[in-house]
Design an enzyme around this catalytic site. Structure first.
Site, PDB file in Angstrom:
ATOM      1  N   ARG A  12      47.445  36.916  29.362  1.00 27.49           N
ATOM      2  CA  ARG A  12      46.173  37.248  30.020  1.00 27.49           C
ATOM      3  C   ARG A  12      45.481  35.932  30.313  1.00 27.49           C
ATOM      4  O   ARG A  12      45.083  35.216  29.382  1.00 27.49           O
ATOM      5  CB  ARG A  12      45.297  38.148  29.137  1.00 27.49           C
ATOM      6  CG  ARG A  12      43.855  38.240  29.649  1.00 27.49           C
ATOM      7  CD  ARG A  12      43.052  39.321  28.963  1.00 27.49           C
ATOM      8  NE  ARG A  12      43.522  40.645  29.338  1.00 27.49           N
ATOM      9  CZ  ARG A  12      42.864  41.775  29.065  1.00 27.49           C
ATOM     10  NH1 ARG A  12      41.717  41.731  28.415  1.00 27.49           N
ATOM     11  NH2 ARG A  12      43.366  42.923  29.439  1.00 27.49           N
TER      12      ARG A  12
ATOM     13  N   HIS B 289      45.698  43.655  37.658  1.00 28.38           N
ATOM     14  CA  HIS B 289      45.909  44.215  36.312  1.00 28.38           C
ATOM     15  C   HIS B 289      46.964  45.324  36.410  1.00 28.38           C
ATOM     16  O   HIS B 289      46.670  46.496  36.212  1.00 28.38           O
ATOM     17  CB  HIS B 289      44.580  44.760  35.785  1.00 28.38           C
ATOM     18  CG  HIS B 289      44.537  44.994  34.299  1.00 28.38           C
ATOM     19  ND1 HIS B 289      45.557  44.621  33.449  1.00 28.38           N
ATOM     20  CD2 HIS B 289      43.589  45.571  33.516  1.00 28.38           C
ATOM     21  CE1 HIS B 289      45.230  44.965  32.211  1.00 28.38           C
ATOM     22  NE2 HIS B 289      44.049  45.534  32.220  1.00 28.38           N
TER      23      HIS B 289
ATOM     24  N   GLN C 118      47.680  48.110  33.633  1.00 26.64           N
ATOM     25  CA  GLN C 118      46.650  49.147  33.592  1.00 26.64           C
ATOM     26  C   GLN C 118      46.950  50.259  34.589  1.00 26.64           C
ATOM     27  O   GLN C 118      46.847  51.443  34.260  1.00 26.64           O
ATOM     28  CB  GLN C 118      45.286  48.518  33.932  1.00 26.64           C
ATOM     29  CG  GLN C 118      44.142  49.501  33.952  1.00 26.64           C
ATOM     30  CD  GLN C 118      43.831  50.037  32.565  1.00 26.64           C
ATOM     31  OE1 GLN C 118      43.642  49.280  31.640  1.00 26.64           O
ATOM     32  NE2 GLN C 118      43.793  51.353  32.415  1.00 26.64           N
TER      33      GLN C 118
ATOM     34  N   ASP D 208      34.939  50.700  37.429  1.00 31.51           N
ATOM     35  CA  ASP D 208      35.142  49.665  36.409  1.00 31.51           C
ATOM     36  C   ASP D 208      33.840  48.877  36.284  1.00 31.51           C
ATOM     37  O   ASP D 208      32.897  49.063  37.072  1.00 31.51           O
ATOM     38  CB  ASP D 208      36.315  48.757  36.821  1.00 31.51           C
ATOM     39  CG  ASP D 208      36.724  47.752  35.738  1.00 31.51           C
ATOM     40  OD1 ASP D 208      36.302  47.917  34.570  1.00 31.51           O
ATOM     41  OD2 ASP D 208      37.457  46.802  36.055  1.00 31.51           O
TER      42      ASP D 208
ATOM     43  N   CYS E 186      39.295  51.975  33.183  1.00 33.61           N
ATOM     44  CA  CYS E 186      40.253  51.224  32.357  1.00 33.61           C
ATOM     45  C   CYS E 186      39.682  50.878  30.988  1.00 33.61           C
ATOM     46  O   CYS E 186      40.432  50.601  30.062  1.00 33.61           O
ATOM     47  CB  CYS E 186      40.702  49.974  33.086  1.00 33.61           C
ATOM     48  SG  CYS E 186      39.398  48.751  33.355  1.00 33.61           S
TER      49      CYS E 186
ATOM     50  N   ARG F 129      48.284  53.301  27.884  1.00 33.29           N
ATOM     51  CA  ARG F 129      48.649  51.880  27.935  1.00 33.29           C
ATOM     52  C   ARG F 129      49.839  51.644  27.009  1.00 33.29           C
ATOM     53  O   ARG F 129      50.758  50.900  27.334  1.00 33.29           O
ATOM     54  CB  ARG F 129      47.470  50.993  27.498  1.00 33.29           C
ATOM     55  CG  ARG F 129      46.255  51.011  28.405  1.00 33.29           C
ATOM     56  CD  ARG F 129      46.543  50.433  29.774  1.00 33.29           C
ATOM     57  NE  ARG F 129      47.054  49.068  29.707  1.00 33.29           N
ATOM     58  CZ  ARG F 129      46.314  47.958  29.554  1.00 33.29           C
ATOM     59  NH1 ARG F 129      45.005  48.055  29.477  1.00 33.29           N
ATOM     60  NH2 ARG F 129      46.873  46.761  29.520  1.00 33.29           N
TER      61      ARG F 129
HETATM   62  N1   CP Z   1      41.686  47.944  29.918  1.00 32.86           N
HETATM   63  C1   CP Z   1      41.961  46.778  29.301  1.00 32.86           C
HETATM   64  O1   CP Z   1      42.813  45.985  29.735  1.00 32.86           O
HETATM   65  O2   CP Z   1      41.265  46.582  28.141  1.00 32.86           O
HETATM   66  P1   CP Z   1      41.262  45.292  27.213  1.00 32.86           P
HETATM   67  O3   CP Z   1      40.489  44.217  27.945  1.00 32.86           O
HETATM   68  O4   CP Z   1      40.585  45.736  25.960  1.00 32.86           O
HETATM   69  O5   CP Z   1      42.677  44.851  26.987  1.00 32.86           O
HETATM   70  N1  NVA Z   2      37.764  44.141  35.580  1.00 32.27           N
HETATM   71  C1  NVA Z   2      37.697  43.927  34.152  1.00 32.27           C
HETATM   72  C2  NVA Z   2      38.821  44.652  33.478  1.00 32.27           C
HETATM   73  C3  NVA Z   2      38.830  44.546  31.979  1.00 32.27           C
HETATM   74  C4  NVA Z   2      40.017  45.222  31.369  1.00 32.27           C
HETATM   75  C5  NVA Z   2      37.719  42.449  33.853  1.00 32.27           C
HETATM   76  O1  NVA Z   2      38.494  41.728  34.494  1.00 32.27           O
HETATM   77  O2  NVA Z   2      36.967  42.004  32.984  1.00 32.27           O
END
Ligand code: CP
Ligand code: NVA
Length: 309
Positions: A107, A134, A137, A225, A264, A292
């Site tokens: 990440r 993502h 997801q 989101d 998500c 997930r």
């Molecule tokens: N939805 C998602 O990716 O959550 P986290 O940021 O908790 O991993």
């Molecule tokens: N769009 C959000 C998703 C978190 C899982 C972010 O990037 O923070």
């Protein structure tokens, strides 16, 4: 040997539709036969390295539990505690990690860093979220849609809110899984032109607009989101621009009867979604979070099978 045969999971637009469908079937199968499969320990001896440059609850825990339930192990890392934080290159890091572990999940906000890691790794690299996309997801989201509503092909999903990484993967998914996607974002926070062009030139049934009511009208699923993603600035400005895109009871009533709500997570209750919707009968957000785990078992099995071949 080159690494052209390595099965990376980087984005939904980099994998052909039949491959994604096969991956989805694998995830469904790993979910429905989870107890038998756990006893077989198919990932015994396999190690997944996870690098988190940003916080995570779901991605981190679901990947960890997925590996454990299938007999494998994980190593949890942050960029700051590796030599990466002192300037070792992504390319050298990729080559070194590839000598130790069987797959790498990362990440990192910088999407180019993800691509560079994959270009130099000789083991599969999985995108655990970048600023641009993502994909893990949305595999879980399509899985969740299909469990509740049947095949997603030909159906309509509505997105209202910010044009962020999660929306980008939804746009890719609309084209790959052949469903309609109605997008409503403020004009100031619209999807980047390259993504709109990609959707158009690949015949995706994606409608881009600025009106939440219009996007949601008759949809089978409503998705939103956070208004402020990781790495975003201008908290106040975003809140002001995005307030009209909140998913609340009145907006949900415009969707098709029996429509579901997805997010998500993490959710910011009272901002992009109200408690009424989050906790209401149409919300499937916790099934989505659970998936997930199952979706990623499929992704891991697909990636690791490539490594063993
Ligand atoms: N939805 C998602 O990716 O959550 P986290 O940021 O908790 O991993
Ligand atoms: N769009 C959000 C998703 C978190 C899982 C972010 O990037 O923070």
């Amino acid at each position: 040997a080159g690494n052209g045969a390595v099965k990376h999971f980087l984005d939904l637009d980099t994998l052909p539709p039949d491959e994604l469908r096969a991956l989805m079937r694998l995830s469904h199968d790993l979910k429905s036969r989870r107890h038998e499969i756990a006893a077989e320990k198919p990932f015994a001896g396999k190690v997944l390295a996870m690098v988190f440059d940003q916080p995570s609850t779901r991605t981190r825990i679901s990947f960890d539990v997925a590996m454990r339930q299938l007999g494998g192990e994980t190593i949890m890392l942050t960029g700051a505690e590796m030599q990466l934080g002192r300037g070792e290159t992504i390319a050298d890091t990729a080559k070194v990690l590839s000598r130790y572990v069987d797959a790498i999940m990362i990440r990192i906000l910088d999407h180019r860093a993800l691509e560079e890691l994959a270009a130099h790794a000789t083991v599969p690299v999985i995108n655990g979220l970048t600023r641009e996309s993502h994909p893990c997801q949305i595999m879980a989201d399509v899985m969740t849609f299909e469990e509740h509503k049947g095949p997603i092909a030909g159906r309509t999903v509505a997105w209202t809110g910010d044009a962020n990484n999660v929306l980008a993967s939804w746009i890719h998914a609309a084209q790959r899984f052949d469903f309609a996607l109605n997008v409503a974002t403020p004009p100031e926070l619209a999807p980047r032109p390259a993504l709109v062009d990609w959707a158009r030139s690949n015949g995706a049934k994606v409608r881009f607009g600025n009106d939440a009511d219009e996007a949601v009208e008759g949809a089978d699923c409503v998705v939103t989101d956070t208004w402020v993603s990781m790495g975003d600035a201008e908290y106040e400005r975003r809140h002001n621009l995005l307030r009209p895109y909140q998913v609340n009871g009145a907006l949900m009533r415009r969707a098709a009867p029996g429509a579901i709500f997805m997010h998500c997570l993490p959710a910011h209750r009272g901002e992009e979604v109200t408690d009424e919707v989050m906790d209401g009968p149409q919300s499937v957000v916790f099934d989505e979070a659970e998936n997930r785990l199952h979706a990623q078992k499929g992704i891991l099995a697909w990636c690791l099978e490539g490594a063993a071949a």
